[in-house]
Structures are given as structure tokens and as C-alpha cells.
Design an enzyme around this catalytic site. Structure first.
Site, PDB file in Angstrom:
ATOM      1  CB  ALA A  96     -28.823 -13.957 -13.145  1.00 61.72           C
ATOM      2  CB  THR A  97     -25.223 -17.222 -15.702  1.00 61.07           C
ATOM      3  OG1 THR A  97     -26.563 -17.612 -16.004  1.00 61.07           O
ATOM      4  CG2 THR A  97     -24.337 -18.445 -15.653  1.00 61.07           C
ATOM      5  CG  ASN A 174     -36.168 -20.587 -12.698  1.00 56.47           C
ATOM      6  OD1 ASN A 174     -35.814 -20.643 -11.521  1.00 56.47           O
ATOM      7  ND2 ASN A 174     -35.845 -21.510 -13.575  1.00 56.47           N
ATOM      8  CD  GLN A 202     -37.574 -15.583 -14.070  1.00 57.10           C
ATOM      9  OE1 GLN A 202     -38.429 -14.773 -14.437  1.00 57.10           O
ATOM     10  NE2 GLN A 202     -36.877 -16.304 -14.932  1.00 57.10           N
ATOM     11  CB  SER A 221     -30.894 -11.603 -16.039  1.00 60.65           C
ATOM     12  OG  SER A 221     -29.775 -12.077 -16.683  1.00 60.65           O
ATOM     13  CG  HIS A 223     -32.500 -11.939 -20.840  1.00 61.26           C
ATOM     14  ND1 HIS A 223     -33.113 -13.120 -21.173  1.00 61.26           N
ATOM     15  CD2 HIS A 223     -31.552 -12.267 -19.920  1.00 61.26           C
ATOM     16  CE1 HIS A 223     -32.550 -14.120 -20.505  1.00 61.26           C
ATOM     17  NE2 HIS A 223     -31.595 -13.626 -19.732  1.00 61.26           N
ATOM     18  CB  CYS A 347     -30.988 -23.334 -18.078  1.00 57.04           C
ATOM     19  SG  CYS A 347     -31.071 -21.573 -18.041  1.00 57.04           S
TER      20      CYS A 347
END
Ligand code: PLP
Length: 408
Positions: A96-97, A174, A202, A221, A223, A347
């Protein structure tokens, strides 16, 4: 006979290994799935199989490689069908980043001069920081309610006033699990011809994804829902023909150069299909477990608060303001008792200052410093939630005087 038994054992070995790792995870009571989830059995099995049998470069000029390319495009089709968008819009990324940075850079480059971008202040740092970096003084900050929800009516009014080129609001938060009304926001943006950017990192794999393709830009994402790390997805806007994450090759329809990670993509999509077709059906039961946990914690720890209690929230996430003590002490003590929870976004861990999400929801810094986040996975059972509530009550005596606790 012997050969057949050996073959059966070989087929079962990866599943047994992943079951063993799941048992290990459950033993330590892992409640930090919003940071990252363990690799799910289906994802693990597909990842190993594709590494063994479909490892060729999809761009190579022979049959085996062409078959990998066909499978890669089939994975794209599957994902697109579940999101409700054309497969040509789907770009596989590293997470996602990467997607957030690419979307903000593209908006900065392509929006008409002077067009502004409205951003939800409770976004993940990868959206906030990318938006600040690429869009700078073109940003307008949206208001959220005390439960952390963006009002579609307020966004509609803002759009009607003119001057907005895009709106960025995530699907699920998140830190708090609070859900945003992304369907209404997507419609409002469509009505006013503004782009809608939705970080669904999420949401995907936890709640049904159908309809997310109505947003112009979507990121996710693997993971976060049991796929491998370093794999993600970006849905690009229909009209973004000149959108590029990187240059130097024709992969991903020329939008993201570099050899594709087919095993990663295959594992992500297999687990996504598994979640969409089987796991999300369990949502109602999981919401009930989460609610019972919240009731138990409030009863055992008078003064404890659930963040965003008045809003719809993910079945797996609870952000708790504890009645006393610093959140880092609670996290450390719970860890000693075998429970892994977090102080907020992974993060942000180690960064100074209280959570920007709680600040936007108007929690004082003092209350925000008492916040912990617990986030479950599909493998978390009702008994695990109950044990966590008991552990919180037990830890409370270690963090503060015993008179603050009621026995469960
Ligand atoms: N968006 C949200 C809502 C997240 O929770 C995260 C990770 O915590 C990200 C984006 C970034 O995901 P990744 O680190 O996989 O790029």
C-alpha cells in the site's frame, strides 16, 4: 503403495508445517494483525507451489513463461471481479505504501492547476506523508466526528463549493477499526467529477470488497490479510492512461516496470479469494466476540474506553483507552503474559507523541498515551478474546494499584 504414501506425505508436508506455525502463533496470542498477519495456509501452499512450478519470467519467449503470464493475468481477472472493476485497472505492487506514493504523485502531476485535494486526517502515514510531500499547500483537511468518521454530506458540500480535484478517505482505520462511508463518498465524488482515492489496506480480506472498484484509486497490501509481505495491489482510475509507478519495462501494461513477483501475486489472490468466499461469512460471529471482549474489559477495568464505540468498526480491531498507566507499560506487561498487542500503528511505534488518529478524534494527549490497539485474525477464537480480557485485568494490578480492578 509406498510411492503413493510418500506422495501423500509430500503433499501434506506444507500444510502440516503451516498448521504448526499457526498453533505457535495462537500459543503466543497474537493480537497485532493490523501490523501484519501470519501467512495463511492457502497463501503458503500456493506460494510454494508457484515457486516450484511457475517460477519463469512471464516476459520470456517460451511456452513455460507464457503459461506464467496467462496465470498472472488470470489472477488479475480474479481480483478485478471481486473488486468490481476492469482487470486493466489492476496493477500489482509491493504494498500500500508504494501505491499511496504513486497516487499522490500522479494527482500532483495531473490535476488542473489550483485544484485542491481533501484528505481525511486519520489516514495511515503512508497517505498523509505522501500527500504532504507531493501535494503540499493544495491539501484541505476533512473533519471527522468524535468517532472518527468522515461525513459524506460535509464532503458533498465541499465538492459542491468547487475547487476540489480529489478526495482521499480510507475504507477502515488501522488504529481504531472505524469504517468510513466509502460507497457514499465515491458516489459524491463521481457526481462532482472529482477523483476518489481509497486506502483499503485494512478492509481487504476482512470485509467484502464488492463495490470498491467504484473508487477511482484503491490500494491494498497482501500481508494485512494473510498473503505474503512485499506484495500489494493498486486499482488505477479509468482515465489514467499515463499513470506509471516506474519506467523501464512493459510489465503491468507498462505501468510498473520490473519482473513481476508471480508467486507473491498468486498467493495474495488465492488468499483473497479464500477470504471473500469463506472467511467474510464469519463476520457477524466475530463482531459478537469483539463486543463481548469490550464488555468484559469495561466491567473489569472501570474507566476503560473503546475508541470509536459509536461507529461501525472492523470485527477484528479494538482501540482501548486504559484507565491508568502508560500504554508502553501495558504492552510490555501483556507481552510478558504471552499477549502481543500494540500501542497503535506499527509504523508509528517508536515515534514521539500521541497518535494523530486519536488527536483528530479530539482525544487529549494524556488519554491518547493510555491507548492500546488489539487486532485479531481469522484464526483468533472466542476463547482467545476472553483470555486477553483476563490478561488485561491481571496486568492492571501490575501497572497500577489493585483497587482499580474488578475480578472477572
Ligand atoms: N494503509 C493502511 C491503512 C495500513 O494499515 C498500512 C499498514 O499498516 C498501510 C497502508 C501500509 O501498508 P504497507 O506497509 O504494507 O505498505
Amino acid at each position: 503403495m509406498k510411492l503413493r504414501r510418500r506422495r501423500t506425505l509430500e503433499t501434506l508436508r506444507p500444510l502440516l508445517a503451516s498448521a504448526a506455525s499457526m498453533v505457535e502463533i495462537c500459543r503466543v496470542h497474537y493480537f497485532d494483525h493490523n501490523a501484519t498477519a501470519p501467512l495463511a495456509p492457502v497463501a503458503r501452499e500456493v506460494w510454494l507451489r508457484t515457486h516450484d512450478r511457475a517460477w519463469q519470467n512471464p516476459s520470456s519467449p517460451y511456452g513455460a513463461a507464457a503459461r506464467v503470464k496467462v496465470q498472472l493475468d488470470a489472477a488479475r481477472e480474479n481480483l478485478a471481479r471481486l473488486l468490481g472493476c476492469r482487470a486493466a485497472r489492476v496493477v500489482f505492487t509491493s504494498g500500500a505504501t508504494e501505491g499511496a506514493n504513486a497516487v499522490c504523485a500522479h494527482l500532483a502531476r495531473t490535476l488542473p492547476p489550483g485544484a485542491r485535494v481533501a484528505v481525511n486526517p486519520t489516514e495511515h502515514p503512508c497517505v498523509l506523508e505522501a500527500a504532504r510531500f507531493f501535494l503540499g499547500d493544495r491539501l484541505v483537511w476533512l473533519e471527522v466526528t468524535r468517532d472518527g468518521v468522515v461525513s459524506p454530506r460535509a464532503v458533498d458540500n465541499l465538492l459542491a463549493a468547487g475547487g476540489l480535484g480529489a478526495v482521499a478517505v480510507m475504507a477502515a482505520n488501522n488504529e481504531t477499526g472505524v469504517l468510513q462511508p466509502w460507497r457514499e463518498l465515491a458516489q459524491a465524488c463521481r457526481r462532482h467529477r472529482a477523483a476518489f482515492f481509497c486506502d483499503a489496506a485494512q478492509w481487504l480480506g476482512k470485509l467484502p470488497a464488492a463495490g470498491l472498484g467504484a473508487a477511482d484509486w484503491v490500494i491494498g497490501s497482501a500481508h494485512k490479510f494473510g498473503g505474503p509481505k512485499g506484495v500489494g495491489v493498486l486499482v488505477a482510475a479509468e482515465d489514467a492512461e499515463d499513470f506509471h509507478l516506474s519506467r523501464g519495462g512493459e510489465q503491468e501494461h507498462g505501468r510498473r516496470a520490473g519482473t513481476e513477483d508471480f508467486p507473491g501475486v498468486a498467493a495474495m489472490v488465492a488468499e483473497f479469494v479464500e477470504a471473500e468466499t469463506k472467511k467474510v461469512l464469519l463476520e457477524t460471529e466475530r463482531v459478537r466476540w469483539r463486543e463481548e471482549f469490550e464488555r468484559a474489559v469495561r466491567a473489569a477495568l472501570p474507566g476503560a474506553e473503546v475508541v470509536g464505540a459509536g461507529a461501525e468498526r472492523l470485527w477484528n480491531t479494538v482501540s482501548l483507552i486504559l484507565p491508568h498507566g502508560d500504554n508502553t507499560r501495558w504492552v510490555a506487561r501483556l507481552d510478558k503474559h504471552g499477549f502481543q498487542v500494540s500501542t497503535g500503528s506499527a509504523c508509528a511505534t517508536g515515534k514521539d507523541g500521541p497518535s494523530h488518529v486519536l488527536a483528530a478524534m479530539r482525544f487529549s494527549p494524556e488519554r491518547a498515551r493510555r491507548a492500546i490497539r488489539v487486532s485479531a485474525g481469522w484464526e483468533t477464537m472466542e476463547a482467545d478474546w476472553q483470555k486477553l480480557a483476563e490478561a488485561l485485568a491481571a496486568v492492571s494490578t501490575e501497572v497500577a494499584p489493585s483497587d482499580a480492578v474488578v475480578k472477572l
